[in-house]
Design a protein around this motif. Structure first.
Motif, PDB file in Angstrom:
ATOM      1  N   GLU A 154       2.909  10.832 -10.603  1.00 58.98           N
ATOM      2  CA  GLU A 154       1.614  11.426 -10.977  1.00 58.98           C
ATOM      3  C   GLU A 154       0.751  10.445 -11.765  1.00 58.98           C
ATOM      4  O   GLU A 154       0.236  10.752 -12.842  1.00 58.98           O
ATOM      5  CB  GLU A 154       1.834  12.719 -11.772  1.00 58.98           C
ATOM      6  N   ILE A 155       0.627   9.248 -11.195  1.00 57.50           N
ATOM      7  CA  ILE A 155      -0.230   8.235 -11.824  1.00 57.50           C
ATOM      8  C   ILE A 155      -1.569   8.246 -11.063  1.00 57.50           C
ATOM      9  O   ILE A 155      -1.601   8.009  -9.851  1.00 57.50           O
ATOM     10  CB  ILE A 155       0.432   6.838 -11.751  1.00 57.50           C
ATOM     11  N   PRO A 156      -2.669   8.525 -11.736  1.00 59.13           N
ATOM     12  CA  PRO A 156      -3.931   8.724 -11.033  1.00 59.13           C
ATOM     13  C   PRO A 156      -4.601   7.429 -10.572  1.00 59.13           C
ATOM     14  O   PRO A 156      -5.403   7.429  -9.642  1.00 59.13           O
ATOM     15  CB  PRO A 156      -4.807   9.420 -12.085  1.00 59.13           C
ATOM     16  N   ASP A 157      -4.246   6.316 -11.206  1.00 58.96           N
ATOM     17  CA  ASP A 157      -5.013   5.103 -11.007  1.00 58.96           C
ATOM     18  C   ASP A 157      -4.037   3.910 -10.975  1.00 58.96           C
ATOM     19  O   ASP A 157      -3.180   3.796 -11.859  1.00 58.96           O
ATOM     20  CB  ASP A 157      -5.972   5.022 -12.226  1.00 58.96           C
ATOM     21  N   PRO A 158      -4.125   3.029  -9.964  1.00 57.14           N
ATOM     22  CA  PRO A 158      -3.151   1.920  -9.879  1.00 57.14           C
ATOM     23  C   PRO A 158      -3.163   1.003 -11.100  1.00 57.14           C
ATOM     24  O   PRO A 158      -2.166   0.328 -11.383  1.00 57.14           O
ATOM     25  CB  PRO A 158      -3.566   1.167  -8.614  1.00 57.14           C
ATOM     26  N   THR A 159      -4.284   0.977 -11.833  1.00 58.36           N
ATOM     27  CA  THR A 159      -4.314   0.114 -13.026  1.00 58.36           C
ATOM     28  C   THR A 159      -3.393   0.652 -14.115  1.00 58.36           C
ATOM     29  O   THR A 159      -3.071  -0.029 -15.063  1.00 58.36           O
ATOM     30  CB  THR A 159      -5.736   0.016 -13.623  1.00 58.36           C
ATOM     31  N   MET A 187       0.847  -1.213   0.000  1.00 62.43           N
ATOM     32  CA  MET A 187       0.000   0.000   0.000  1.00 62.43           C
ATOM     33  C   MET A 187       0.878   1.256   0.000  1.00 62.43           C
ATOM     34  O   MET A 187       0.623   2.206  -0.731  1.00 62.43           O
ATOM     35  CB  MET A 187      -0.900   0.026   1.247  1.00 62.43           C
ATOM     36  N   ARG A 188       1.920   1.218   0.822  1.00 61.08           N
ATOM     37  CA  ARG A 188       2.793   2.386   0.939  1.00 61.08           C
ATOM     38  C   ARG A 188       3.541   2.616  -0.373  1.00 61.08           C
ATOM     39  O   ARG A 188       3.614   3.736  -0.881  1.00 61.08           O
ATOM     40  CB  ARG A 188       3.797   2.147   2.078  1.00 61.08           C
ATOM     41  N   MET A 189       4.075   1.515  -0.911  1.00 56.15           N
ATOM     42  CA  MET A 189       4.835   1.628  -2.161  1.00 56.15           C
ATOM     43  C   MET A 189       3.926   2.151  -3.265  1.00 56.15           C
ATOM     44  O   MET A 189       4.294   3.050  -4.013  1.00 56.15           O
ATOM     45  CB  MET A 189       5.378   0.230  -2.522  1.00 56.15           C
ATOM     46  N   ARG A 190       2.732   1.586  -3.354  1.00 55.03           N
ATOM     47  CA  ARG A 190       1.806   1.979  -4.410  1.00 55.03           C
ATOM     48  C   ARG A 190       1.464   3.462  -4.313  1.00 55.03           C
ATOM     49  O   ARG A 190       1.506   4.198  -5.294  1.00 55.03           O
ATOM     50  CB  ARG A 190       0.531   1.128  -4.317  1.00 55.03           C
ATOM     51  N   ALA A 191       1.158   3.909  -3.081  1.00 55.16           N
ATOM     52  CA  ALA A 191       0.770   5.313  -2.889  1.00 55.16           C
ATOM     53  C   ALA A 191       1.934   6.241  -3.234  1.00 55.16           C
ATOM     54  O   ALA A 191       1.764   7.232  -3.956  1.00 55.16           O
ATOM     55  CB  ALA A 191       0.326   5.536  -1.444  1.00 55.16           C
ATOM     56  N   ASP A 192       3.128   5.905  -2.736  1.00 55.95           N
ATOM     57  CA  ASP A 192       4.293   6.763  -2.992  1.00 55.95           C
ATOM     58  C   ASP A 192       4.656   6.770  -4.478  1.00 55.95           C
ATOM     59  O   ASP A 192       5.029   7.799  -5.038  1.00 55.95           O
ATOM     60  CB  ASP A 192       5.505   6.292  -2.172  1.00 55.95           C
ATOM     61  N   PHE A 193       4.557   5.609  -5.090  1.00 52.11           N
ATOM     62  CA  PHE A 193       4.912   5.494  -6.506  1.00 52.11           C
ATOM     63  C   PHE A 193       3.962   6.331  -7.364  1.00 52.11           C
ATOM     64  O   PHE A 193       4.382   7.067  -8.252  1.00 52.11           O
ATOM     65  CB  PHE A 193       4.851   4.020  -6.939  1.00 52.11           C
TER      66      PHE A 193
END
Lengths: 289, 405
Positions: free
Chosen positions: B301-306, B290-296
């Motif tokens: 500036e990626i709006p959506d994890p997909t 979760m932390r990596m995804r949010a920071d990444f």
């Protein structure tokens, strides 16, 4: 068998269309653009810009790409061919066209990048069933466009003043000049026409393989082989060679091995040239008086 | 692409400025090698971003022995000769403590003599060819958090048989080191199950037509075909199979995780399964994920994890850097430039002997490596994903393949 024939004819007519670019210029002054493949690649990248980035209609894309590459062709003749032809055995144009091709490819890599760019087919992606064999609309349209372009060329050569001037320049530039034909201009025009054909071929190939700056060398080499096999001074020969090698390629890949496809095709090229050194319908140079 | 190049140049410039500032504080340099130009640009960029974020996280927690880590990236353009040149520069002139990165196996293999000559440990983030780790070397400086082709092949064959009940399996592969390696590994994996491939078809990335290859697969009556090539060529093959009316199930090795697959295959890309090791779309993502995804996402500036491209490549690079950082922390480094060779050796020794537990994205590494195993990610860590409406999501199937087993 029918599937292979169908696909072979589609691919073969695409390569014939590219290869005609070699014929057009060879006929008028015995030179060719050795970077013609890079011209086609740039055509496909322009198709990406016009069709995808700028959302232009297909017709505008075809005309725009054709005209741009036509102008580029005229410019190539002026700076890369004409100054190199000091005497009848001058080979400087080989180096100059290759060099300009490399410059063009590098400029394209810088502008469009090095990955293949997706160009959707304006004709859709729905598979068409032809007696059990399949073909995509983009592939199906290629033979039609090739036929149309070649028919247009035949009409131009046979029935127009421009065509007669081109033929006269091809037959004897000196005599043509005496008859008031501007032979230099005709040669420039032939290069422009070859550029235009490359542009159209680029638009056709883009949805099939994606637009790729580095694709030129592969496309050009195969097309050059086809033009040689057909006869560098025979557009009809090139068409026949394109279709023949296109279908042969499919049969070799299907019935022998995909890995031996290029080996087989180029072996056929060599055999044909051993039997007919001037190509299938090419004319022997010393017979032309 | 123009915008992308500009961003890349901007990042490089920012990197230079950071480098200038950081050198004054005596940072510990980590060299990164991978493609930032050429055909591997997108994959290489994903790997570099994963590595850079791991360094951000390590530095945020105080760095290593009180010193900050500094990433020194070099573009190899996916060309072995360029990879060798930049590796030498990083080892001899930049005095890096360790190397990380890669994307293409041919460059990774070519780096073996260079890193062993220089005595620098290297972590391969992505470079799956089995022979990239040369176990005959002792001491061995090459480590890998990447998937390895021999394991991937076993996994894909297992998947084809259990999920689809495939008894006849064909192989489609590109004519590169990656493709040939995949062909051989899948053939071996099939042989281990008492089978052999019903067809092996080769194609080239720039092929204008793959009809004949598709017909051969159709003629072989294969239940499934495993494709081993880059995503665009996979997509061309999928289109050709559809054209000839083949009803063979297509299963792809992990390069098909590129967004180029749905782009070039169009609607035919829908439902294509791809082997992966990590997904940011996992419903049970742990705290680190979760932390990596949010920071990444915030950093890029990626709006959506997909929309995170090459999620597994990013995760492998992140984990590889965490392992390097952990090994550096655990090693008794002198951090004196005069002892650089000895410090490099200490990091290598720590990596090889009992590093762990280290919590990463893909798993908790314990131990990360052993003398006989320099691959830290194995078949138990693999998952299957599927292209669904342009997103690569975990594949459930009959045996919940989206979860690690």
């Amino acid at each position: 068998m029918f599937q292979a024939t169908l696909s072979g004819l589609a691919v073969g007519s695409l390569f014939a269309l590219i290869a005609v670019g070699f014929n057009l210029t060879f006929i008028v002054n015995r030179t060719v653009n050795f970077a013609h493949g890079q011209w086609v690649a740039v055509g496909s990248l322009l198709a990406f810009t016009l069709l995808v980035e700028w959302q232009m209609p297909l017709l505008v894309t075809i005309i725009g790409t054709g005209v741009l590459l036509g102008i580029l062709g005229v410019a190539l003749e002026r700076v890369g061919i004409r100054p190199m032809l000091g005497h009848s055995l001058s080979l400087g144009f080989i180096m100059s066209t290759l060099a300009i091709g490399i410059m063009l490819e590098n400029a394209a890599l810088w502008w469009w990048g090095s990955t293949a760019l997706f160009v959707p087919s304006p004709l859709g992606e729905e598979r068409i069933d032809v007696f059990g064999a399949g073909i995509y609309p983009q592939e199906a349209v290629i033979p039609a466009v090739t036929a149309l372009m070649l028919a247009g060329l035949a009409l131009l050569y046979r029935f127009t003043r421009l065509g007669r001037a081109l033929r006269a320049t091809a037959e004897n530039p000196e005599a043509a000049r005496l008859m008031g034909i501007d032979a230099k201009r005709m040669i420039g025009f032939a290069y422009g026409l070859a550029g235009l054909m490359a542009g159209v071929a680029g638009v056709l190939v883009a949805p099939l393989t994606g637009a790729l700056a580095a694709a030129g060398a592969g496309l050009g080499l195969k097309a050059f082989a086809i033009a040689i096999v057909g006869g560098l001074d025979s557009i009809t020969g090139t068409l026949i060679a394109g279709l023949l090698l296109g279908v042969a390629e499919q049969y070799i890949a299907l019935y022998i091995s995909p890995g031996l496809r290029d080996v087989g095709v180029f072996a056929i090229v060599i055999v044909i040239l051993l039997v007919r050194p001037f190509g299938l319908l090419g004319t022997r140079e010393d017979e032309k008086v | 692409m123009k915008r992308f190049t500009a961003t890349l140049l901007g990042s490089a410039l920012a990197g230079l400025l950071v480098t200038a500032g950081a050198t004054a504080q005596e940072t510990l340099k980590i060299g990164w090698i991978g493609p930032l130009s050429g055909w591997g640009t997108f994959g290489g960029t994903a790997i570099m971003r994963g590595t850079a974020l791991a360094i951000d996280h390590i530095n945020a927690e105080g760095g290593v022995h009180g010193r900050m880590l500094e990433l020194v990236p070099r573009d190899s353009a996916a060309k072995p000769e360029q990879a060798i040149t930049v590796a030498r520069e990083l080892i001899d002139r930049e005095n890096v403590y360790a190397l990380i990165g890669k994307f293409d196996s041919s460059s990774a293999k070519a780096l073996n003599p260079v890193i062993h000559e220089g005595g620098v440990p290297m972590m391969l983030s992505i470079a799956a060819a089995t022979k990239n780790i040369e176990y005959e070397r002792d001491p061995n400086f090459m480590f890998r958090t990447s998937g390895a082709d021999h394991f991937i092949a076993e996994f894909l064959v297992d998947f084809a048989m259990k999920e689809y009940g495939a008894e006849k399996i064909a192989i489609g592969f590109e004519d590169t080191g990656y493709g040939f390696g995949g062909r051989d590994d899948i053939t071996r994996a099939l042989e281990a199950k008492g089978m052999e491939p019903v067809a092996k078809v080769k194609f080239s990335r720039p092929d204008t037509d793959m009809t004949a290859q598709a017909q051969i697969i159709k003629r072989s009556e294969a239940d499934a075909v495993i494709l081993y090539s880059i995503a665009k060529a996979d997509a061309m093959m999928i289109r050709s199979l559809n054209k000839v009316g083949a009803e063979t199930t297509v299963i792809c090795a992990w390069a098909a995780s590129s967004p180029e697959l749905p782009k070039f295959a169009g609607p035919l890309g829908e439902g294509i399964t791809v082997m992966q090791t990590y997904s940011f779309l996992d419903e049970n993502l742990d705290d680190l994920g979760m932390r990596m995804r949010a920071d990444f996402m915030a950093k890029h500036e990626i709006p959506d994890p997909t929309k995170i491209p090459f999620p597994a490549f990013t995760a492998h690079a992140y984990d590889g850097m965490l392992l390097l950082g952990a090994a550096m922390k655990k090693s008794d480094l002198s951090l004196d430039s005069a002892d650089l060779a000895s410090d490099r050796m200490k990091i290598r020794d720590t990596l090889e002997t009992g590093l762990g537990p280290v919590q990463g994205l893909i798993k908790t590494y314990d131990p990360a490596f052993t003398k006989d195993n320099h691959d830290s990610v194995g078949p138990a860590d693999y998952i299957m994903t599927v292209w669904n409406e342009g997103k690569l999501v975990p594949y459930k199937g009959k045996h919940d393949w989206g979860k690690k087993h």
